[in-house]
Every structure is written in C-alpha cells, then in structure tokens.
Design a protein around this motif. Structure first.
Motif, mmCIF file in Angstrom:
data_model
loop_
_atom_site.group_PDB
_atom_site.id
_atom_site.type_symbol
_atom_site.label_atom_id
_atom_site.label_comp_id
_atom_site.label_asym_id
_atom_site.label_seq_id
_atom_site.Cartn_x
_atom_site.Cartn_y
_atom_site.Cartn_z
ATOM 1 N N LEU A 36 0.843 -1.190 0.000
ATOM 2 C CA LEU A 36 0.000 0.000 0.000
ATOM 3 C C LEU A 36 0.881 1.244 0.000
ATOM 4 N N LYS A 37 0.468 2.243 -0.772
ATOM 5 C CA LYS A 37 1.142 3.551 -0.783
ATOM 6 C C LYS A 37 0.180 4.533 -0.102
ATOM 7 N N PRO A 38 0.322 4.751 1.225
ATOM 8 C CA PRO A 38 -0.697 5.474 1.993
ATOM 9 C C PRO A 38 -0.542 6.998 1.958
ATOM 10 N N GLU A 39 -1.056 7.611 0.909
ATOM 11 C CA GLU A 39 -1.038 9.067 0.820
ATOM 12 C C GLU A 39 -1.963 9.719 1.837
ATOM 13 N N SER A 40 -2.782 8.904 2.481
ATOM 14 C CA SER A 40 -3.618 9.380 3.587
ATOM 15 C C SER A 40 -2.779 9.900 4.747
ATOM 16 N N LEU A 41 -1.495 9.561 4.769
ATOM 17 C CA LEU A 41 -0.610 10.002 5.848
ATOM 18 C C LEU A 41 -0.018 11.390 5.622
ATOM 19 N N GLN A 42 -0.276 12.003 4.468
ATOM 20 C CA GLN A 42 0.219 13.356 4.229
ATOM 21 C C GLN A 42 -0.356 14.330 5.256
ATOM 22 N N PRO A 43 0.316 15.449 5.528
ATOM 23 C CA PRO A 43 -0.169 16.401 6.530
ATOM 24 C C PRO A 43 -1.603 16.873 6.309
ATOM 25 N N VAL A 44 -2.054 16.910 5.050
ATOM 26 C CA VAL A 44 -3.436 17.314 4.769
ATOM 27 C C VAL A 44 -4.317 16.115 4.458
ATOM 28 N N GLY A 45 -3.780 14.910 4.600
ATOM 29 C CA GLY A 45 -4.594 13.713 4.443
ATOM 30 C C GLY A 45 -4.786 13.222 3.031
ATOM 31 N N SER A 46 -4.053 13.757 2.056
ATOM 32 C CA SER A 46 -4.200 13.261 0.681
ATOM 33 C C SER A 46 -2.990 13.615 -0.175
ATOM 34 N N ARG A 145 1.988 21.411 -13.949
ATOM 35 C CA ARG A 145 2.655 21.442 -12.645
ATOM 36 C C ARG A 145 2.002 20.450 -11.682
ATOM 37 N N ILE A 146 0.688 20.365 -11.742
ATOM 38 C CA ILE A 146 -0.049 19.441 -10.878
ATOM 39 C C ILE A 146 0.286 18.000 -11.254
ATOM 40 N N ILE A 147 0.262 17.685 -12.539
ATOM 41 C CA ILE A 147 0.565 16.321 -12.990
ATOM 42 C C ILE A 147 1.970 15.912 -12.562
ATOM 43 N N ALA A 148 2.940 16.810 -12.756
ATOM 44 C CA ALA A 148 4.320 16.493 -12.368
ATOM 45 C C ALA A 148 4.429 16.273 -10.870
ATOM 46 N N GLY A 149 3.750 17.106 -10.093
ATOM 47 C CA GLY A 149 3.784 16.949 -8.645
ATOM 48 C C GLY A 149 3.169 15.636 -8.196
ATOM 49 N N GLN A 150 2.017 15.305 -8.758
ATOM 50 C CA GLN A 150 1.389 14.018 -8.390
ATOM 51 C C GLN A 150 2.238 12.845 -8.866
ATOM 52 N N GLY A 151 2.998 13.051 -9.923
ATOM 53 C CA GLY A 151 3.853 11.983 -10.431
ATOM 54 C C GLY A 151 4.924 11.539 -9.461
ATOM 55 N N THR A 152 5.206 12.368 -8.443
ATOM 56 C CA THR A 152 6.207 11.962 -7.455
ATOM 57 C C THR A 152 5.759 10.735 -6.658
ATOM 58 N N VAL A 153 4.458 10.450 -6.640
ATOM 59 C CA VAL A 153 3.981 9.201 -6.042
ATOM 60 C C VAL A 153 4.590 8.013 -6.789
ATOM 61 N N GLY A 154 4.535 8.061 -8.122
ATOM 62 C CA GLY A 154 5.113 6.993 -8.929
ATOM 63 C C GLY A 154 6.622 6.926 -8.815
ATOM 64 N N LEU A 155 7.256 8.078 -8.702
ATOM 65 C CA LEU A 155 8.709 8.125 -8.538
ATOM 66 C C LEU A 155 9.122 7.401 -7.261
ATOM 67 N N GLU A 156 8.404 7.648 -6.184
ATOM 68 C CA GLU A 156 8.718 6.989 -4.920
ATOM 69 C C GLU A 156 8.453 5.494 -4.975
ATOM 70 N N ILE A 157 7.391 5.099 -5.647
ATOM 71 C CA ILE A 157 7.101 3.665 -5.789
ATOM 72 C C ILE A 157 8.250 2.963 -6.494
ATOM 73 N N ALA A 158 8.716 3.544 -7.610
ATOM 74 C CA ALA A 158 9.802 2.925 -8.376
ATOM 75 C C ALA A 158 11.110 2.913 -7.598
ATOM 76 N N GLU A 159 11.335 3.908 -6.766
ATOM 77 C CA GLU A 159 12.550 3.940 -5.954
ATOM 78 C C GLU A 159 12.502 2.901 -4.827
ATOM 79 N N ASP A 160 11.337 2.763 -4.202
ATOM 80 C CA ASP A 160 11.216 1.901 -3.022
ATOM 81 C C ASP A 160 10.945 0.439 -3.363
ATOM 82 N N LEU A 161 10.388 0.180 -4.553
ATOM 83 C CA LEU A 161 10.135 -1.194 -4.994
ATOM 84 C C LEU A 161 10.520 -1.280 -6.480
ATOM 85 N N PRO A 162 11.830 -1.312 -6.772
ATOM 86 C CA PRO A 162 12.293 -1.227 -8.158
ATOM 87 C C PRO A 162 11.768 -2.342 -9.060
#
Length: 313
Positions: A36-46, A145-162
């Motif tokens: 699970l990639k829990p973005e619910s844990l962000q300071p604003v909850g998403s 800008r929004i798409i690129a920012g949200q894309g960091t979710v995928g960047l982290e997934i690929a880094e943490d589970l190559p």
C-alpha cells in the motif's frame, strides 16, 4: 500535445522535499504480493499536497506576491491552502455553499481567505478573482505542474520497490494517474499501470475508448460514494492516459465499501472511499489484473465520520 516527462517529475520531487512526506510502502497481512502507498498520511490527508506544493514552488516572485486562487470544497483546496501557507504566499479558496462545515473550517484554520458562493459560481468566481487581482489560478488536475507533482507518487514507488510489476491508481480528473503512469513507465517500463474507477463514474474509461473526453455529468457520477473521482479527465490528462496508462478497471460501491473496511481493520489506515478503489480492484478484480508485486495507491483519508462509522458497523 507536450506531455510531462520524467525530468519534470524529478524536478517536482526536488521542489516538494521538506513540505511533502515521502510515504512508505506498507506490506499487507492478507496478500503477500500487495503493498500500500498510503497518501492518507500526508499532513493534509491526501496526495493533493504534492501537486499543490509543486505549483506554488514554480511561481515567479511577482506571482508569489499576487498569490494563488482555486475553487474546491475538498482535498485540493486544503492542499493549496497548506502549501501556500508553508511558502508564505497569499491564498484564496472559493468554496461552494453547502460544503461540509468541517472541511471549510480546516481550510480557514490555515489562515487563507475563504469565499462561499453558490455551487454554479465556484469556477467563474475563481476565474474572476484571478483576472481582477492577478492571482494565479491553480486547478485541481488540468495543469502540467499538478501532474508532475502528483507523479512523485510513482517516482517513490519505483525507488522503493524497483521490481514492481503492477501499480493500481485511482482515476478521477486524471492528474494523479497521469503523473504516476509517467514516472513508473519511465523508470520501470515492464510494469503495468492500471487505473481504477467506480462503475458509477467511469468517464475516464469511456473517454479512453472514445479517444476524446466523455462527460457523464454530476447527475450520474453523484451516485458513487467516491466523491473525489466524480470528475471527467481533461484533454491534457486524457492525452497522458492514452499514452501511458495500460487500461482501466472499475469497481462497485459494495466493493469500495468492503475495501475501506479491510483497510481500516487490517491495515489500520483511515481512508476515504476514493482512496480505497485501488485496493478494491486487487480484492475483487484480481482475475482481470496481471500477477506479481503490486502497489495500490491509497489516495486519501479525509472521510466523513458518519461514513466511517457506517463502514465499521
């Protein structure tokens, strides 16, 4: 159309560091190949904080002085308010009358200006403010800008589970799914990226089939409890989805409900309906999905207490 690149996503990652949490990948106790990639844990909850923070970071000094504006009663408005406060940028949020008081109070608590207007006026009022004050309009998904920012979710997934094999990502307006597919396909080309929609709001699925934006309208999409997924994609996000998303699967309201219960009781995550659809796909649509190491993006946890209580009954 000029699409967001992996370089754009990497630049966004640098911009949001320090404000946005690099969320962990959590193993599940019920499925040996599901993380699970829990973005619910962000300071604003998403996850919305990622795109909003990147958009604010990209402002010129002159734009920062004029501030930002958007229209939202939910996660995007809260995220932009938080990002603007963190960067000391003036912010106005246009909120439709009738929005949940708890959400409006959370936005106001961040010290931004909130304007309540009739629902039909929310978009035009935000545009009027942008035109008359020079404030930068920051849309919820129809923005590079929004798409690129949200894309960091995928960047982290690929880094943490190559060696990830499958990524399941909710699809609403398409900003998150566009960004995640961009990052994952660039860094792990062999992986399959699948969007997940409610059956009651499958306008992105229909748009991909038609090759152009198909709008269901709120009179149809309001039926889903996944309120964050009721909007159709834009031309910009659809272009990304056509180029980079492998396909879309849909889930029922009953399946979303069951997935929320599983996440609350077994993963100990508070999630909103929109945040549970990717897990619902893994639970109930496994026969339609590739096998292998799978990450489900849990997009948010800003759930109405009454809805949460109903899940736990």
């Amino acid at each position: 159309m000029d699409l967001v690149s992996i370089t754009d996503v990497r630049n966004a990652a640098a911009d949001i560091a320090g404000t946005v949490l690099h969320t962990p990948l959590l193993r599940t106790g019920w499925d040996a190949e599901l993380w699970l990639k829990p973005e619910s844990l962000q300071p604003v909850g998403s996850f919305k904080l990622r795109g909003a923070t990147h958009a604010v970071a990209r402002l010129t000094p002159e734009e920062r002085a004029r501030g930002v504006v958007t229209h939202s009663s939910g996660n995007h408005g809260l995220a932009l308010a938080y990002a603007a406060r963190a960067a000391d940028v003036p912010c106005r949020i246009v909120v439709p009358e009738g929005a949940p008081a708890a959400k409006v109070d959370r936005i106001r608590a961040l010290g931004v200006e909130v304007l309540l207007v009739p629902p039909a006026r929310r978009g035009p009022e935000a545009e009027r403010i942008a035109e008359t004050t020079g404030a930068v309009l920051v849309p919820p998904f129809d923005d590079r800008r929004i798409i690129a920012g949200q894309g960091t979710v995928g960047l982290e997934i690929a880094e943490d589970l190559p060696d990830v094999d499958v990524v399941l990502v909710p699809v609403g307006g398409g900003g998150l799914s566009s960004g995640v597919a961009t990052a994952v396909k660039a860094l792990r080309p062999a992986a399959t990226v699948i969007g997940v929609e409610p059956e009651f709001a499958a306008d992105a699925r229909d748009s991909l089939a038609a090759g152009s934006v198909v709008v269901w309208g709120e009179e149809r999409t309001y039926r889903t409890m996944a309120d964050g997924l009721r909007l159709p994609p834009s031309e910009l996000t659809l272009a990304h989805l056509r180029a980079r998303l492998d396909r879309i699967v849909t889930v029922t309201e009953e399946e979303i409900h069951a997935a929320m219960g599983r996440l609350v009781t077994d993963a100990r995550l508070v999630v909103e309906p929109s945040g549970a659809v990717a897990v619902a796909a893994r639970l109930f649509r496994a026969a339609e999905l590739p096998s292998g190491r799978t990450v489900a993006v849990v997009t948010g946890g800003n759930v109405d207490p009454a809805v949460l209580a109903g899940i736990l009954r």
